[in-house]
Each structure stands twice: as structure tokens, then as C-alpha cells.
Design a protein around this motif. Structure first.
Motif, mmCIF file in Angstrom:
data_model
loop_
_atom_site.group_PDB
_atom_site.id
_atom_site.type_symbol
_atom_site.label_atom_id
_atom_site.label_comp_id
_atom_site.label_asym_id
_atom_site.label_seq_id
_atom_site.Cartn_x
_atom_site.Cartn_y
_atom_site.Cartn_z
ATOM 1 N N LEU A 1 10.651 -5.362 3.292
ATOM 2 C CA LEU A 1 9.703 -5.279 4.403
ATOM 3 C C LEU A 1 9.854 -3.921 5.090
ATOM 4 C CD1 LEU A 1 9.867 -8.755 6.189
ATOM 5 C CD2 LEU A 1 8.048 -7.887 4.765
ATOM 6 N N THR A 2 8.740 -3.253 5.351
ATOM 7 C CA THR A 2 8.756 -2.003 6.092
ATOM 8 C C THR A 2 8.067 -2.243 7.423
ATOM 9 O OG1 THR A 2 8.658 -0.737 4.045
ATOM 10 C CG2 THR A 2 8.096 0.417 6.062
ATOM 11 N N PHE B 1 0.809 -1.213 0.000
ATOM 12 C CA PHE B 1 0.000 0.000 0.000
ATOM 13 C C PHE B 1 0.851 1.275 0.000
ATOM 14 C CE2 PHE B 1 -2.761 -3.239 1.935
ATOM 15 C CZ PHE B 1 -3.841 -3.167 1.052
ATOM 16 N N ALA B 2 2.180 1.109 -0.240
ATOM 17 C CA ALA B 2 3.096 2.252 -0.389
ATOM 18 C C ALA B 2 3.044 3.187 0.809
ATOM 19 C CB ALA B 2 2.801 3.017 -1.675
ATOM 20 N N ILE B 3 3.064 2.608 2.008
ATOM 21 C CA ILE B 3 3.100 3.405 3.238
ATOM 22 C C ILE B 3 4.565 3.531 3.649
ATOM 23 C CG2 ILE B 3 2.309 3.581 5.622
ATOM 24 C CD1 ILE B 3 -0.026 1.781 4.868
ATOM 25 N N PRO B 4 5.196 4.689 3.500
ATOM 26 C CA PRO B 4 6.639 4.792 3.734
ATOM 27 C C PRO B 4 7.035 4.683 5.196
ATOM 28 C CG PRO B 4 5.718 6.948 3.250
ATOM 29 C CD PRO B 4 4.605 5.960 3.069
ATOM 30 N N LYS B 5 6.159 5.114 6.113
ATOM 31 C CA LYS B 5 6.474 5.073 7.537
ATOM 32 C C LYS B 5 5.723 3.924 8.204
ATOM 33 C CE LYS B 5 7.403 10.037 8.084
ATOM 34 N NZ LYS B 5 7.051 11.250 8.832
ATOM 35 N N PHE C 1 6.120 6.168 12.324
ATOM 36 C CA PHE C 1 7.535 6.030 12.655
ATOM 37 C C PHE C 1 8.358 5.822 11.382
ATOM 38 C CE2 PHE C 1 5.028 3.996 16.080
ATOM 39 C CZ PHE C 1 5.232 4.952 17.054
ATOM 40 N N PRO C 2 9.488 6.517 11.246
ATOM 41 C CA PRO C 2 10.325 6.339 10.050
ATOM 42 C C PRO C 2 11.050 5.005 10.073
ATOM 43 C CG PRO C 2 11.396 7.815 11.601
ATOM 44 C CD PRO C 2 10.033 7.532 12.170
ATOM 45 N N ASN C 3 11.307 4.473 8.877
ATOM 46 C CA ASN C 3 12.043 3.223 8.736
ATOM 47 C C ASN C 3 13.472 3.545 8.344
ATOM 48 O OD1 ASN C 3 12.516 0.468 8.592
ATOM 49 N ND2 ASN C 3 11.984 0.360 6.433
ATOM 50 N N THR C 4 14.438 2.850 8.946
ATOM 51 C CA THR C 4 15.840 3.198 8.724
ATOM 52 C C THR C 4 16.387 2.676 7.410
ATOM 53 O OG1 THR C 4 16.551 1.227 9.947
ATOM 54 C CG2 THR C 4 16.312 3.276 11.183
ATOM 55 N N ARG C 5 15.722 1.679 6.817
ATOM 56 C CA ARG C 5 16.237 1.127 5.557
ATOM 57 C C ARG C 5 15.108 1.094 4.543
ATOM 58 N NH1 ARG C 5 19.054 -4.487 5.961
ATOM 59 N NH2 ARG C 5 20.573 -3.222 7.072
ATOM 60 N N HIS C 6 15.140 2.029 3.600
ATOM 61 C CA HIS C 6 14.060 2.158 2.644
ATOM 62 C C HIS C 6 14.155 1.123 1.522
ATOM 63 C CE1 HIS C 6 12.975 5.910 4.605
ATOM 64 N NE2 HIS C 6 14.237 6.292 4.525
#
Length: 860
Positions: A196-197, A178-182, A187-192
Motif C-alpha cells: 500500500l502506498t 497506477f504506479a504512482i510512487p509518491k 509526498f514521498p512514501n517512507t516504505r517503498h
């Protein structure tokens, strides 16, 4: 006194399991799924839940007349809490200064501590937070151990860990789908680049938890009562293993390999208890599971993981360099620095240089972290405590397939911890401790066996009281930990308070409190320097320089400290010293070097001073020349280019810059000669083609656009993925309206990004602009839609989309895009635009499909 019936006793023992097991499962599942359990709000939920679970378990077993099942193995998790608590004990100055003389000197130099009683840890608030985690881990170990002595309890606990692993994979894939970046949109993810996010903020920690869940799933499959159940749990194990590999963590391959190797060797050595004529090979399920893992992992992108291995130089890996550099901390503080104090102490001794600003909170090696935090003596005590669970496994271990799978999971996490710090987070620590307690608890051999011919005889009060001592001590520590977690001295966020402070006195008060709590953190004297005056009323001392000197003593190699010193020196008129400090800050930091160039130019630095910033480095001199070529006076770059050539810069690079300088100058003949010289040096270089095209456009002939487009397209035949050439072609097409080349230019631009594996948002934006000029509205809006999907957090991109949709009277799309702008960067203009859109829709009575029944969504 009438003895209780056996059925009533069994019901009482079962009631303890029924009421405490859900709370244990809740703690083990919440910590991983709640962003790794690293936030204060999650800790404030987990602390009472674990205390409640232990309390219910204790009361239920006491009422049933039973003894809490415990063994000497509990010494191992208790040792972490005990040693952490010892580090927090205040000691008199005469003793503590002898135990750690280096810390006393640092406190005196940094100006943030006092000479009174102080603990052994160098960052007490951070260590108090670790004490909370250690006590929680100890309590949940006790509860899991006792619950594991009951068959139903341990079965549900293990199933919950495996199911949580599957849930983590589903959550991670859902964010990508679903293209949810956080993570959870917060919360931000450290490895884009990971497939897996989430649910952990750090993808390596996600992998570490999934490795544990993989082998727990295998254990659940081996104790499943039906064939369908075994297949389901094996599928869960394969899912978790594939998810671990999908994080693209190189350590996950090593960890899964260690666990699988242990399991394979143990299964080969395993002897069936009941030999049969047609026994199925013990290795068959493992082989099928391993094949499944490989197939699933390959289908979701294991090739990217192989690329990471291929592109890694182990000799220069940052982790290995960090490990070597962190040993200086251990040499300076042989009795340890305190748990979680590495973040503030390591900058004092750091000599490690990286090409980008980075602050290390952990050494990313759990055994080495324990050695640095606890020192030699504490680490030795931990090693001694680890003997107890190992001895118990050797002495009482069942050595069945369930135990072997669980031990494989524990070993996998241990192997991963050699290159990570996942056990510092509750999301990995609590499930790990639960599995460890379950492994040991299911092997429990009570010291007193109560045997009778049908009647249940309760144990004596003294015997039962001995079993409750660890629980009572742990609960007491838990209450202290809960108080610590909610206490203002430990949980105060000084950084947030600094942001909320409205004036200098308020900020100064926050900094005073912060330096008292974190006396060796260089950041707070650095912030203090930004609000202190540069000169004192008497003119003899500078409060700002005094604070900067304290920050410099606490972090000699921090670029931000040197930047602030440089700015202070520049304001005092000491320009050579200021440039030296800027140069020190930018040493090895490309981003800071470019930032310093722009800052010095804005302050009015001369080209010669900018050249000194490069420290006679030929590549940096070329960067200075490129910077000067982009200013209003490009001829100032001539002396810098000459200096770069004298210091050994590439002849081609020097010629390219000279040609760019001549093209920006007034002499067309000199420009033509410079371009001809570069073409002679490297006729096939794409940068030469760009200069050639610029020279053609400069002539301003009738067919200049056609000729320049021909030059660029000829170069693109050699290298179609060159982005600079693709950008130049798009620019020429738009400037000279060569619309016949528009479509192939757009396609080539997109393919160049795709060939590098990058987002095509820039190409989509360029295509939208061209399509709008051509009147191809639907295609333009579709390109905007693709660009915003690729970069959904770019408010400027949404604003362009909204303006284009409004200009072409696609008001539904315009309102949607403006709504996104309001979410990301709200302002008055956007609010007015949304009201304007609503008024236009009301006046023209637009339906859901727009004017004339035309569909307003170009993607349909």
C-alpha cells in the motif's frame, strides 16, 4: 412561563446533532486521508472546523435549554493539553535552573540560549505545535462524547471512521495499480516495499489507522439494522484488516492479534440477554471475519510480511536499541524535555550507531515517549488521569457487542503504539479520540434526570452553566491553539528560509533567529560554520571552528559535524587531525566511508593517508584497495593490499585484489600467474571466472571474445542469478558482436534481477541498446517503455528513450518522452528538441499512426 413542547425540544436537540456531526466527521476523515494530517495547511483547515463544530454544538444546546453531556473522563484528554501548556510557561532563571540544571549547562555551552526567563520545554516552537494537536484532540473528544449520547450521531460518526478506512485502502492500492510512487504524486512514501502506498507518509501509521477502522467496521456491522448492512460492514472490516497487513508492518500483526484476542475472550464471556433455544454461536461472525482476513491478506502478499518476521533479529532490532539509548535523556532531565523536543535533544546524548545517517524524531514507543517528554511527575499525572475513563467504562459500560468491538480497536491502537508514534499524527490521533469519545459517550449517565409526565422542563441556568465550563475552556484553548498554529514564531520553516537566503548576511540572520527558537539544535551552528570565515582578521580565533565546537557539544556523535571539522582541519594544514575526524565520521557508516575516500582523493591525499582512514580494519583496507584499483594508478593499491593481509583479511580477497591489480599492470606474465593462483584457491567462485575472462580478453587473440564468452557462460551454469556475470556476458556480446548469444543474454540478465526481486530497468536498458544495434526498433522502444515504467522518475532514462525514438523517427513517442524530461529536469536542450520534433511532424505531415500508417506505440 410556558414550557416548550416535547416535540420542539426533540427537534432542537436533533438540530445540534445535524449541524455539528458533519464537521466532526469531516475532521476525523480529512486528517487520515490528507497524508496523515501532518502538514501545516491541513492543521489550518482542521482547527477552524473543530472550533466551528464545538461552537455550533454549544449554541444549539444552549438555545434548546440542554446541558452539554460531559463526565470526568474528559480529564484524560484534557491532561495532555494542560501538561503541554504548563511546559510552555516561562519561569525565572533561579527556579528553572534548579528544576533542570543540565539544560542550563547545555544552553550555556551551545551558545544559542539566554539566561533569562525560559520554559521547561527545551524546544518551545515544537511544543507549541503539539499544544495545537492536544487542544484539537480535547475539543473533538468533547464534541464526539456529547454527540454519542444521541443514537443517530454516534452511528454516523462510527460509519465515517470505517468508511474512511476503506477509502484509505482504495487510495493505497490505487497508487500501486497506477504506479504512482509518491502519495497523491506529491509526498514521498517512507516504505517503498509496502503493498500500500499511502494515504499516510509512514506505512506504519497507515496500518495503525486501518487497525482502528477494522474494529470500528465490526462495531458498525453489529449495529446495522439489516442483514445486507451487516455483511457490507463486515466486508469493510476485512478490507481494512487486509490493508493493515499489506503495509508489511510487523506491529500490525501484533495489534490486530491483541484486538482480536480481546474481542474473542469478551464474546465467549458474553451472555445473551434473551436466551433462545436455537441461538447462533456468538463466535461465528468473528470466526468468519478472521478467515476472511487471512484469505484476503494471503492473496495480497502476506508472505512478504512473514519474510520480514523471519529475517528479523529481535535482539538487535533498532527500536530496542533506541529505547535503551533514549533513557539517557530521561536520566539527564527527570522533569521532561518538553513535547516534541526529542528531535533536538536526543542527539546530545545519543550513543546509538547505525550503518547509515539517521536522525530520530521520536523514540517509537508512545508510553516511553510520554515519560521522556513529560518526565516522572507529568507521566504520573497522566496515569492518574487515565483512571477516570477506565473507571467510567467499568462503572457505566454497556458491555454489548458494539462496545466490545470499539474497545478492541482502542486496544489495537494502544498495542501498536508500543512500537510506533502514530498518535503523534492527527491522522491517527483524531479518529482514535473520536472513537474513544463515542465509547464513553454512549455510556453516559446524566447526573440529573428530568422526569415528568409529558412536559419538558429545562434545566436550571446554574446546572447548564456547569456543563459548559469544559467547552468554554476548551474553546478558549482552541483559539489560542489556532493563533499558535498561524503564528510566525511557531510555524516558521527555518530550513526553507535558509534555502531561500541568497547571501551570507541573510543566512546568518536566519540562523540567529533559528538558534533563538531552537537553542539546542546542533544543525544551525553547523550551518553557521559553513558561512563563517576559517580565520579571523587578528588570526587568534577561528569563527568557523568556534561554531563547529558549539555544534559538536550539541551532537558529539553526528557524522556531518565531524565531516565539517575534518574539512576545516585539512584547509588549516592539519592533515593527521583531519583524517582522524574523517575516520570518526565514517565509523560504522559505509556510505560516508566511500564518500570520504572520494573526497580525500580529490583533495590530493596520499595512499598511505587513505589507508589510515580505514583504522587498520581489514575489510575497510580492502575497500580502500578497491577504490585505488579504479583510479589512474592502480599500482598504488599494492601497499594497502599488503596492510589488509597483515591485519587478517581473507586470503582469497587479497588474492583477488592482487590479480585485479596485475591485470591492470603492464606485465602479462605476472597477471597470468596471479589469475592462476586465484583459480587454485577458489575455482568455482564467480569472481574468479570474471578475472579469467578478463585475462582471456587481455591476450587479444582471434577468438578471445568467443573464449571469454564461454568462460562466463560456464560460470553462469553454476549460478545463473549472478548479476556481475550477467553484466559481463552482455558486455562481451555487445563488444564482440556475438549476436547469436544476444537473446539468451538478455533473458538471463532479466531473470537474474527477477530472481532477487529487483527492478529489471537496467536489463531493459541494456536490451534496448542491443536491439537498436540489430535494427529491431520496435523491441528496443518496447524495452525503453518497460524501463521508464519501472523507474518513472529517472530523467536520464526518459532522455535516452526520447533520443532513441527521435533517431528511429517515432516522433509521437519522442515527444511524449521529452515531455517527461521537461517535467523532471527541464532545460533548453529539451525545449529545442520538442520544437524540432514538432517541425519534423509538420514537414512530413505525420498522422497519429506515423509514417505509412505504422503504429508508433510498440506496446500495442
Amino acid at each position: 412561563m410556558r414550557a416548550s413542547s416535547p416535540s420542539r425540544s426533540r427537534r432542537r436537540r436533533r438540530s445540534a446533532t445535524i449541524w455539528s456531526t458533519p464537521l466532526i466527521i469531516f475532521a476525523a476523515a480529512l486528517a487520515p486521508l490528507a497524508a496523515g494530517g501532518v502538514h501545516q495547511s491541513v492543521i489550518l483547515i482542521l482547527c477552524p472546523a473543530i472550533l466551528l463544530a464545538v461552537g455550533i454544538l454549544t449554541v444549539s444546546e444552549w438555545r434548546a435549554g440542554n446541558r452539554i453531556s460531559i463526565s470526568a473522563a474528559a480529564i484524560f484528554p484534557a491532561a495532555f493539553a494542560f501538561l503541554t501548556a504548563v511546559q510552555l510557561l516561562p519561569l525565572p532563571p533561579g527556579i528553572i535552573d534548579r528544576l533542570d540544571p543540565q539544560a542550563a549547562a547545555l544552553l550555556a555551552q551551545g551558545g544559542g540560549g539566554d539566561a533569562g526567563w525560559r520554559p521547561l520545554t527545551l524546544d518551545p516552537p515544537a511544543t507549541r505545535q503539539v499544544l495545537v494537536r492536544a487542544v484539537m484532540a480535547f475539543l473533538i473528544f468533547l464534541a464526539a462524547y456529547h454527540t454519542a449520547t444521541k443514537r443517530n450521531g454516534r452511528t454516523w460518526i462510527l460509519r465515517s471512521v470505517a468508511a474512511t478506512g476503506v477509502a484509505a485502502v482504495v487510495i493505497g492500492l490505487g497508487h500501486r495499480i497506477f504506479a504512482i510512487p509518491k502519495i497523491y504524486g506529491i509526498f514521498p512514501n517512507t516504505r517503498h516495499l509496502a503493498l500500500l502506498t499511502g494515504p499516510f507518509i509512514n506505512s506504519n501509521h497507515t496500518a495503525e489507522f486501518l487497525e482502528l477502522a477494522t474494529f470500528v467496521g465490526i462495531a458498525c456491522a453489529r449495529q446495522a439494522p439489516t442483514q445486507l448492512g451487516r455483511i457490507g460492514w463486515y466486508a469493510a472490516a476485512v478490507t481494512c484488516a487486509a490493508g493493515a497487513l499489506a503495509t508489511l508492518s510487523r506491529s500490525s500483526v501484533f495489534a490486530l492479534g491483541v484486538g482480536a484476542a480481546f474481542l474473542a475472550v469478551a464474546m465467549v464471556r458474553e451472555r445473551p440477554s434473551v436466551p433462545t433455544a436455537r441461538a447462533r454461536p456468538a463466535w461465528l461472525p468473528a470466526a468468519v471475519g478472521l478467515i476472511g482476513v487471512v484469505v484476503v491478506a494471503a492473496s495480497i502478499g502476506a508472505g512478504q510480511l512473514l519474510d520480514r518476521f523471519h529475517n528479523t533479529d529481535l535482539g538487535s532490532d533498532l527500536r530496542f536499541r533506541l529505547w535503551r539509548d533514549s533513557l539517557t535523556v530521561l536520566r539527564a532531565h527527570p522533569l521532561g524535555i518538553g513535547r516534541d523536543a526529542f528531535d533536538t535533544v536526543y542527539p546530545i546524548y545519543r550513543t546509538l550507531a547505525v550503518p547509515f545517517p539517521l536522525r530520530f524524531s521520536f523514540v517509537e514507543n508512545q508510553p516511553l515517549q510520554m515519560l521522556i517528554d513529560f518526565g516522572y511527575a507529568g507521566f504520573f499525572l497522566l496515569a492518574c488521569a487515565a483512571v477516570f475513563p477506565i473507571r467510567e467504562l467499568i462503572k457505566n459500560g454497556r458491555r454489548d457487542r458494539v462496545e466490545l468491538a470499539l474497545l478492541a480497536g482502542i486496544l489495537a491502537v494502544g498495542a501498536h503504539s508500543l512500537t510506533d508514534f502514530g498518535l503523534e499524527t492527527l491522522g491517527v490521533l483524531l479518529p482514535f479520540v473520536v472513537v474513544l469519545g463515542t465509547v464513553l459517550g454512549r455510556n453516559h449517565r446524566p447526573s440529573e434526570q428530568v422526569e415528568s409526565s409529558g412536559a419538558h422542563h429545562p434545566q436550571s441556568s446554574i446546572s447548564r452553566a456547569r456543563g459548559y465550563v469544559p467547552i468554554i475552556l476548551g474553546a478558549g484553548l482552541g483559539i489560542v491553539a489556532l493563533w499558535t498554529a498561524t503564528g510566525t514564531s511557531s510555524g516558521r520553516d527555518f530550513d526553507a528560509d535558509l534555502k531561500a537566503a541568497v547571501d551570507a548576511p541573510e543566512r546568518r540572520a536566519v540562523i540567529t533567529d533559528a538558534r533563538s527558537a531552537h537553542p539546542l539544535d546542533y544543525y544551525y551552528p553547523l550551518v553557521l560554520s559553513t558561512i563563517e570565515p576559517l580565520t579571523s582578521p587578528g588570526g587568534r580565533h577561528s569563527p568557523r571552528l568556534r561554531a563547529l565546537n558549539q555544534a559538536l557539544r550539541l551532537c558529539l556523535h553526528c557524522p556531518d559535524v565531524h565531516l565539517e571539522i575534518a574539512r576545516a582541519m585539512w584547509r588549516l594544514g592539519r592533515r593527521p587531525q583531519a583524517i582522524a575526524e574523517w575516520s570518526t565520521a565514517a565509523r560504522g557508516q559505509a556510505a560516508i566511508f566511500q564518500q570520504s575516500l572520494a573526497e580525500l582523493a580529490a583533495l590530493g591525499a596520499r595512499p598511505s593517508e587513505l589507508g589510515r582512514l580505514a583504522e587498520e580494519d581489514p575489510q575497510r583496507l580492502l575497500d580502500v584497495a578497491k577504490f585505488l584499483l579504479g583510479t589512474a594508478h592502480p599500482e598504488q593499491a599494492d601497499s594497502i593490499i599488503t596492510a589488509a593481509s597483515q591485519n587478517g583479511a581473507s586470503q582469497l580477497e587479497v588474492a583477488l585484489l592482487r590479480a585485479r591489480m596485475k591485470l591492470a599492470g603492464p606485465d602479462p606474465v605476472a597477471a597470468e600467474q596471479a589469475v592462476a593462483h586465484v583459480k587454485g584457491l577458489a575455482p568455482t567462485d564467480s569472481r574468479v571466472a570474471l578475472l579469467d575472462a578478463a585475462q582471456v580478453l587481455r591476450t587479444g587473440g582471434k577468438d578471445a571474445g568467443v573464449q571469454a564468452l564461454g568462460v562466463v557462460e560456464h560460470a553462469l551454469d553454476r549460478d545463473p542469478n549472478d548479476l556481475d556475470l550477467q553484466r559481463k556476458r552482455i558486455e562481451i556480446v555487445a563488444q564482440f558482436e556475438r549476436w547469436s548469444a544476444a537473446d539468451r543474454s538478455i533473458v538471463g540478465f532479466k531473470q537474474a534481477f527477477q530472481g532477487r526481486g529487483w527492478s529489471t530497468a537496467e536489463a531493459n536498458l541494456a536490451a534496448a541498446g542491443i536491439y537498436l544495434r540489430l535494427g529491431r526498433t520496435r523491441e528496443a522502444l518496447a524495452e525503453y517503455r518497460i524501463a521508464t515504467t519501472a523507474d518513472p522518475e529517472n530523467a536520464g532514462l526518459w532522455r535516452q528513450f526520447a533520443s532513441a525514438a527521435e533517431a528511429t523517427k517515432h516522433y509521437v513517442l519522442a515527444r511524449e518522452a521529452y515531455a517527461q524530461v521537461m517535467r523532471l529536469a527541464p532545460d533548453r536542450q529539451v525545449s529545442e528538441a520538442m520544437r524540432r520534433i514538432n517541425d519534423l511532424q509538420a514537414s512530413e505531415r505525420l498522422g497519429p499512426r506515423g509514417q505509412g500508417g505504422v503504429d508508433l506505440d510498440p506496446s500495442r
